[in-house]
Motif scaffolding. Structure first.
Motif, PDB file in Angstrom:
ATOM      1  N   THR A   1      11.463  17.827  55.378  1.00 42.23           N
ATOM      2  CA  THR A   1      11.400  16.125  56.130  1.00 42.23           C
ATOM      3  C   THR A   1      11.345  15.446  55.463  1.00 42.23           C
ATOM      4  OG1 THR A   1       8.809  16.529  56.884  1.00 42.23           O
ATOM      5  CG2 THR A   1       9.963  16.970  58.928  1.00 42.23           C
ATOM      6  N   PHE A   2      11.610  14.633  55.419  1.00 40.26           N
ATOM      7  CA  PHE A   2      11.707  13.700  54.249  1.00 40.26           C
ATOM      8  C   PHE A   2      11.552  12.158  55.706  1.00 40.26           C
ATOM      9  CE2 PHE A   2      14.833  16.154  53.532  1.00 40.26           C
ATOM     10  CZ  PHE A   2      14.477  16.007  51.367  1.00 40.26           C
ATOM     11  N   SER A   3      10.682  11.012  54.854  1.00 45.98           N
ATOM     12  CA  SER A   3      10.511   9.557  55.322  1.00 45.98           C
ATOM     13  C   SER A   3      11.458   8.543  54.469  1.00 45.98           C
ATOM     14  CB  SER A   3       9.231   9.320  55.412  1.00 45.98           C
ATOM     15  OG  SER A   3       8.659  10.349  54.696  1.00 45.98           O
ATOM     16  N   GLU A   4      12.511   7.899  54.323  1.00 49.65           N
ATOM     17  CA  GLU A   4      12.317   7.036  53.801  1.00 49.65           C
ATOM     18  C   GLU A   4      11.654   5.658  54.171  1.00 49.65           C
ATOM     19  OE1 GLU A   4      16.654   6.356  53.231  1.00 49.65           O
ATOM     20  OE2 GLU A   4      16.921   8.672  53.015  1.00 49.65           O
ATOM     21  N   SER A   5      11.232   4.751  53.533  1.00 47.01           N
ATOM     22  CA  SER A   5      10.739   3.156  53.212  1.00 47.01           C
ATOM     23  C   SER A   5      12.241   1.985  52.788  1.00 47.01           C
ATOM     24  CB  SER A   5       9.432   3.039  52.586  1.00 47.01           C
ATOM     25  OG  SER A   5      10.315   3.000  50.741  1.00 47.01           O
ATOM     26  N   VAL A   6      13.074   3.107  52.557  1.00 49.60           N
ATOM     27  CA  VAL A   6      14.036   1.782  52.492  1.00 49.60           C
ATOM     28  C   VAL A   6      14.972   1.850  53.279  1.00 49.60           C
ATOM     29  CG1 VAL A   6      16.033   1.130  50.528  1.00 49.60           C
ATOM     30  CG2 VAL A   6      14.241   2.312  50.062  1.00 49.60           C
ATOM     31  N   LEU A   7      15.486   0.224  53.661  1.00 51.31           N
ATOM     32  CA  LEU A   7      16.109   0.304  55.240  1.00 51.31           C
ATOM     33  C   LEU A   7      17.852   0.154  54.283  1.00 51.31           C
ATOM     34  CD1 LEU A   7      14.430  -2.425  56.812  1.00 51.31           C
ATOM     35  CD2 LEU A   7      14.674  -0.100  57.721  1.00 51.31           C
ATOM     36  N   PRO A   8      19.092   0.807  54.703  1.00 51.90           N
ATOM     37  CA  PRO A   8      19.866   0.649  54.654  1.00 51.90           C
ATOM     38  C   PRO A   8      20.818  -1.011  55.001  1.00 51.90           C
ATOM     39  CG  PRO A   8      19.902   1.445  56.616  1.00 51.90           C
ATOM     40  CD  PRO A   8      18.417   1.070  56.518  1.00 51.90           C
TER      41      PRO A   8
END
Length: 97
Positions: free
Chosen positions: A42-49
């Motif tokens: 699982t990956f969690s990204e804090s950057v919004l596209p």
């Protein structure tokens, strides 16, 4: 200690070590794995596209200097014999058959 004693000691240690590891593995494999240890990434990204503007491609520039060699190889057998008669072929290394 001679070689025969060394071989016997080494074989004895292996005969004790490997069954112990097999028994330990059988003992621990019966327990259920925790939910977080499943084979799932699982990956969690804090950057919004962000939407990026498309810039038109630049036309490809031609090279400034053109090579005097147009092509290398690719002659027919008839043309090859003609080049040999004209002595237009430069031998840079020996030819092996």
């Amino acid at each position: 200690m001679n070689w025969l004693h060394f071989i016997f000691w080494t074989a004895g240690i292996y005969l004790l070590y490997y069954p112990a590891m097999i028994l330990y593995d059988l003992k621990t494999s019966g327990t259920a794995a925790p939910k977080s240890a499943l084979n799932e990434l699982t990956f969690s990204e804090s950057v919004l596209p962000q939407q990026v503007e498309h810039l038109p491609d630049k036309p490809a520039e031609e090279p400034k200097t053109k090579s005097p060699i147009i092509a290398s190889g690719g002659v027919t057998l008839k043309n090859l014999f003609g080049l040999c008669r004209e002595e237009a072929i430069i031998y840079t290394r020996p030819v092996s058959f």
